[in-house]
Structure formats: C-alpha cells, structure tokens
Write an enzyme that holds these catalytic residues in place. Structure first.
Site, PDB file in Angstrom:
ATOM      1  CD  GLU A  64       7.200  -8.616   1.601  1.00 23.25           C
ATOM      2  OE1 GLU A  64       6.381  -7.742   1.226  1.00 23.25           O
ATOM      3  OE2 GLU A  64       8.385  -8.644   1.224  1.00 23.25           O
ATOM      4  CB  ILE A  81      -0.929   0.005   1.230  1.00 26.94           C
ATOM      5  CG1 ILE A  81      -1.753  -1.286   1.272  1.00 26.94           C
ATOM      6  CG2 ILE A  81      -1.816   1.243   1.226  1.00 26.94           C
ATOM      7  CD1 ILE A  81      -2.446  -1.542   2.596  1.00 26.94           C
ATOM      8  CD  GLU A  82       3.511   2.235  -4.622  1.00 29.75           C
ATOM      9  OE1 GLU A  82       4.385   1.467  -5.018  1.00 29.75           O
ATOM     10  OE2 GLU A  82       2.987   3.099  -5.367  1.00 29.75           O
ATOM     11  CB  CYS A 136      12.517  -4.668   1.611  1.00 31.57           C
ATOM     12  SG  CYS A 136      11.412  -4.289   2.998  1.00 31.57           S
TER      13      CYS A 136
END
Length: 141
Positions: free
Chosen positions: A58, A46-47, A94
């Site tokens: 994640e 979700i940006e 990441c």
C-alpha cells in the site's frame, strides 16, 4: 459505486502480488491505488533481511503516486496471501498504512477493497477501518 472499476482495481492488486519480494515471510501483497483523475498506481511488498526497512504494498503505491505529484485518491485494492497461492481471505492494511491513507484521503470517501479474487471482495471506507483516526485536521484544531 459501480462494480466494473472495482473489479478492475482488484485485478490490478492481484496482478501486483506477482512482483512481491517476500523471501522471509512468503506473504505476497499487491496494491492498486486509484487517483481522483482515474490513474492507477500499483505496489507490492518489499522485504529486507533486517525487517524494519521493509515496505508494504500500500505504501509502495502511495509513494509512487505522491512522488509523481498525485494528492487526491478515490480507492485502493489490497490483495495478500501465501506466495504462489491465491488469497484465502481478506488482507486488510496494517496500522502504518492506514495512517498514511489518513494523511492523504478523506476517511468517509476513500474506499478500501480487499479482494480474494477479482469478483469477490470486501468493501470498506477508511473511516470504518480507522475510526477516530488522527490526521492533518487534528493539527489545525
């Protein structure tokens, strides 16, 4: 580890990609987190226009599971790629997501599946992706 549940988990991650909100990067990621008791929690990235408030798929899955009382996890599948296209390769977590996994998972027992499709995926332990990771045990020593 049997491949049927792995394929099912990969399929859930691929499905979760469809819910991604990624208008800036156009990179959609979906995750499916399997608890020790067999429940699956999904998440998507979700940006935000401000970028730093964005959250990875994640961590979305972990936040959902942890907020419902889950604390023991077996595996996660993570699928990512250009929005509206099938993944072209593996999408590893990441560093921030790996650190969250380190907080709640046993590095040598927690599996990370990186599907390209529901039948083709990479398979790693958290320990392989985060060697010499810092976790709760470091604070007890």
């Amino acid at each position: 580890m049997e491949s049927d549940w792995k394929r099912a988990l990969c399929e859930k991650a691929l499905e979760a990609r469809k819910m991604a909100y990624c208008p800036y990067s156009q990179f959609a990621v979906g995750a499916a987190l399997l608890t020790k008791n067999g429940k699956i929690y999904t998440g998507c990235n979700i940006e935000s226009a401000a970028y730093s408030p964005s959250i990875c798929a994640e961590r979305t899955a972990f936040v959902k599971a942890i907020s419902e009382g889950e604390r023991e996890f077996t595996a996660i599948a993570i699928a990512g790629g250009k929005q509206d296209e099938p993944p072209k390769g593996e999408c590893p977590p990441c560093g921030v997501c790996r650190q969250v996994m380190m907080e709640f998972c046993k590095p040598d027992e927690f599996w990370i599946l990186l599907p390209i499709n529901q039948n083709e995926y990479g398979e790693y332990t958290l320990e392989e992706l985060l060697p010499r990771g810092f976790g709760p045990g470091n604070l007890r020593e």
